[in-house]
Design an enzyme around this catalytic site. Structure first.
Site, mmCIF file in Angstrom:
data_model
loop_
_atom_site.group_PDB
_atom_site.id
_atom_site.type_symbol
_atom_site.label_atom_id
_atom_site.label_comp_id
_atom_site.label_asym_id
_atom_site.label_seq_id
_atom_site.Cartn_x
_atom_site.Cartn_y
_atom_site.Cartn_z
ATOM 1 N N ASP A 60 0.859 -1.193 0.000
ATOM 2 C CA ASP A 60 0.000 0.000 0.000
ATOM 3 C C ASP A 60 0.889 1.234 0.000
ATOM 4 O OD1 ASP A 60 -2.317 1.766 0.343
ATOM 5 O OD2 ASP A 60 -3.358 -0.060 0.939
ATOM 6 N N HIS A 77 -2.861 3.046 -4.730
ATOM 7 C CA HIS A 77 -2.260 2.534 -3.484
ATOM 8 C C HIS A 77 -0.830 2.043 -3.718
ATOM 9 C CE1 HIS A 77 -5.750 2.841 -0.780
ATOM 10 N NE2 HIS A 77 -6.486 2.551 -1.841
ATOM 11 N N ASP A 129 -8.934 -0.834 -5.881
ATOM 12 C CA ASP A 129 -9.789 0.130 -5.182
ATOM 13 C C ASP A 129 -9.164 1.523 -5.223
ATOM 14 O OD1 ASP A 129 -7.682 -0.908 -3.593
ATOM 15 O OD2 ASP A 129 -8.576 -0.053 -1.801
ATOM 16 N N GLU A 130 -10.007 2.515 -5.101
ATOM 17 C CA GLU A 130 -9.600 3.890 -4.804
ATOM 18 C C GLU A 130 -8.394 4.346 -5.628
ATOM 19 O OE1 GLU A 130 -10.972 4.027 -0.142
ATOM 20 O OE2 GLU A 130 -8.981 3.279 -0.572
ATOM 21 N N GLU A 156 -4.751 0.963 9.580
ATOM 22 C CA GLU A 156 -4.290 2.335 9.834
ATOM 23 C C GLU A 156 -4.305 2.642 11.331
ATOM 24 O OE1 GLU A 156 -6.489 1.474 7.480
ATOM 25 O OE2 GLU A 156 -6.631 2.974 5.879
HETATM 26 C C1 ACM Z 1 -11.099 -0.564 0.574
HETATM 27 O O1 ACM Z 1 -11.618 -0.472 1.693
HETATM 28 N N1 ACM Z 1 -10.447 0.458 0.056
HETATM 29 C C2 ACM Z 1 -11.188 -1.779 -0.203
#
Ligand code: ACM
Length: 471
Positions: free
Chosen positions: A131, A208, A271-272, A415
């Site tokens: 990440d 990420h 994702d994201e 986190e």
């Molecule tokens: C996520 O929670 N970004 C998969």
């Protein structure tokens, strides 16, 4: 259809004693055998005065039966009860996700989680290995990934708010990180396999990726620009660039990761992924033209397609977070649905197999009681009762669509989970409720489950698990 979860064979029987799972070779009292008459996920265990016998439809189901046997032996006070158990899980995929990128966990800490998963007949450990805040897997030929990308100089203290004035941020001043050698990961695979747990590695792409870009600036969208490993949470704009060098890098990473983990799946994230840097990049626009695409957001689809093809060469199926549904998708991908329940219907309706991992009910980094009573968490509120009772599988699916749901999974984003003890506090007892649902015991009320959960807590104590007390 082929068995969705083909585990590598388990060489030993497993017995739980003194809070750890130990292997014995074989345990003298248990005879085991495979049976073609049983469904692949089913097992039958009979314990009688003359001994104990376990048959199962596959190696994976044998592992579940062995774990049940180990639990019975470990629970027994002097003598083992005579029982016959015929059992079969509701879901083939009974998963736990563990983010070792935001906060590194040692091999021993992951092994303890695998032991706890086996205790709960959870059988898939999804390891989030990369990440923005840390790269955790050794990749041959790319030493800077672990020399540079595995370490961040410091970490934000308190909540990350993307809108906050950066001058108000405070940092802990502590260097943080770590990584796993390929040999360590192979050892972990073996450890998990003996306990009936398959590890699914995740390389999150094309977003990420700040830690990788920090290690090799040419992987980014501004070649040569030096950025550090990210020290705050949230979503980074520093995503992968589109050069041939980037795609070659991904081929090397995915091929090596596929070689470490023998299971059939590799998770490719998805994702994201902000498009900000691609929009500002002439190279990205040129690529878009070359590929005959028009929208910048379609670049992500190209990454997905490429990763799926590379993994297919290693005989693997790719899994992606549900954002990957936004662009053209190759057949055969598995969708991990996190954002909303409706996504499960969309994915299955489009013919994809799906794992239900919805944030609302399966994100165990959310608060489990009102925040003023709890250690700092990312937000949300998901009680153990919510995990046990909330609807996870949407209603209104056809039988065909339901059959495409591989299973369910709990998430431990880290986190706000800096230590292993804190991780356990957030995981348990919610993981117990998830496991119960994943196996799919007969209809029971929350009150019935709660009573059994109280009786189960001494087992967590025996494992040294620091769970959140029920009251
Ligand atoms: C996520 O929670 N970004 C998969």
């Amino acid at each position: 259809m082929t068995d969705p979860i083909a585990l590598v064979p388990l060489p030993h029987s497993v017995i739980w004693s003194q809070g750890t799972w130990e292997t014995t070779d074989p345990w003298a009292g248990l005879s085991v055998g495979l049976s073609e008459d049983l469904p692949r996920t089913a097992y039958s265990l009979s314990i009688h005065p003359g001994g104990a016998h376990l048959t199962a439809g596959s190696e994976a189901a044998l592992a579940d039966g062995r774990n049940t046997f180990a639990q019975i032996v470990s629970d027994a006070d002097g003598s083992i009860p005579c029982v016959t158990i015929e059992d079969e899980p509701a879901h083939a995929w009974r998963g736990m996700h563990l983010d070792v990128a935001r906060h590194f966990r040692t091999v021993e800490e992951i092994e303890a989680m695998i032991d706890a998963m086996a205790l709960h007949r959870l059988n898939v450990l999804h390891l989030h290995l990369t990440d923005d805040q840390g790269w955790r897997v050794e990749i041959k030929g790319y030493p800077r990934l672990t020399e540079i990308g595995a370490w961040r100089a410091q970490t934000l203290v308190g909540h990350h708010s993307p809108d906050a004035d950066e001058s108000t941020w405070t940092f802990d001043g502590i260097r943080h990180g770590g990584f796993y050698s390929q040999d360590e990961l192979r050892g972990l695979v073996e450890y998990a396999s003996r306990r009936g747990v398959m590890i699914v590695p995740e390389v999150d792409l094309p977003g990420h990726m700040q830690a990788a870009v920090a290690a090799y600036p040419n992987l980014g969208n501004v070649p040569g620009r030096e950025i550090g490993v990210r020290e705050v949470w949230g979503i980074s704009d520093h995503v992968l660039g589109v050069s041939d060098e980037v795609f070659d890098f991904l081929r090397d990473v995915l091929t090596q990761v596929a070689g470490i983990f023998p299971g059939p799946f590799v998770h490719i994230g998805g994702d994201e992924c902000p498009t900000t840097e691609w929009e500002q990049s002439t190279a990205a626009r040129a690529r878009l033209n070359e590929w005959g695409l028009t929208r910048i957001s379609e670049i992500q689809g190209r990454f997905t397609q490429y990763a799926v093809e590379v993994l297919a060469e290693s005989g693997k199926r790719a899994i992606g977070w549900d954002e990957v549904l936004q662009t053209h998708l190759p057949d055969g991908m598995v969708i991990m649905n996190w954002r909303k329940q409706g996504g499960v219907a969309e994915a299955t309706g489009r013919g994809f197999q799906t794992v239900v991992a919805t944030a609302e009910h399966t994100y165990f980094d959310h608060y489990q009681a009102t925040p003023d009573q709890e250690p700092l968490a990312i937000g949300g509120l998901t009680t153990v009762k919510d995990v046990y009772t909330a609807p996870l599988i949407p209603s209104g699916l056809s039988d065909q669509e339901r059959s495409q749901i591989l299973g369910i999974q709990g998430q431990l984003w880290s986190e706000y989970l800096p230590t292993a003890a804190h991780m356990q506090y957030m995981a348990f007892p919610r993981m117990c409720a998830l496991a119960e649902r994943a196996w799919g015991s007969p209809e029971q009320t929350w009150e019935q489950f709660e009573e059994r959960l109280r009786a189960h807590l001494p087992r967590l104590d025996a494992f040294g698990i620091r769970y959140r007390p029920l009251d």
